[in-house]
Design an enzyme around this catalytic site. Structure first.
Site: not given
Ligand code: GRF
Length: 200
Positions: A13, A106, A108, A144
């Protein structure tokens, strides 16, 4: 124009939010390639549906450094100059980071340095914090841990579940990831120690 390489392992997403902003002309970058280490990642299908090059390089059973060098080769073949991890569930080795110094981002789902690692939203709920959120940061050799580009906070409410809190955080993720990418693409920042300072 900055050429993005997006690495993902799942739903995708965040990738879609970035793709939407690029298509809407709000984010002046090009998505050069989307790569997944998991063949079943829904993000790969989404990338294909959007018409982006979508590559699967399965990671199962491949030693980390060997895998990461394959990744580097693929990213370079697509002339990627900024790598965005979007739900990429593998730690990158130092040899990867050295190939893209301060060019890996990244997102998080917590306000780092609180709750690094897996299940950040669940960690936040269990700890009982009243505010959580998300962080976009540069990736260095630790988990992270690199310099922070942007953060957004959300409240944690009494009847929150992991799902409801995750959804509230995700809306902010979709907003700030593109903002952070735009900042890096503009080059209008400098890094002092751990601080990322915007140049206005
Ligand atoms: C997100 O919550 C992101 O912060 C974490 O993994 C999840 C990925 O979600 N690193 P998506 O695949 O982008 O929907």
């Amino acid at each position: 124009m900055t050429r993005l390489g997006i690495l993902l392992s799942g739903r995708g997403s965040n990738f879609e939010a970035i793709a939407f902003n690029v298509a809407a002309g709000k984010l002046p970058v090009r998505i050069a390639v989307v790569i997944s280490n998991r063949p079943e990642a829904r993000g790969l299908e989404k990338a294909r549906a959007h018409g982006f090059p979508a590559v699967c390089i399965p990671s199962k059973g491949v030693p980390r450094e060997e895998y990461d060098m394959r990744l580097v080769a693929e990213l370079k073949a697509y002339e990627v100059d900024l790598v965005c991890l979007a739900g990429y569930m593998r730690l990158l080795s130092p040899c990867f980071i050295r190939e893209f110094p301060m060019r890996v981002l990244n997102i998080h789902p917590a306000l780092l340095p609180s709750f690094p690692g897996l299940d950040a939203q669940e960690q936040a709920l269990r700890h009982g914090v009243k505010v959580s959120g998300c962080t976009v940061h540069f990736v260095d050799e630790d988990l992270d841990a690199g310099p922070i580009l942007l953060q957004a906070a959300v409240p944690v409410v009494d009847d929150d579940t992991v799902d409801s809190l995750s959804a509230r955080i995700l809306r902010e993720e979709h907003r700030i990831y593109s903002e952070a990418i735009a900042l890096v693409a503009s080059g209008k920042y400098r890094i002092e120690g751990r601080r990322v300072i915007q140049i206005r």
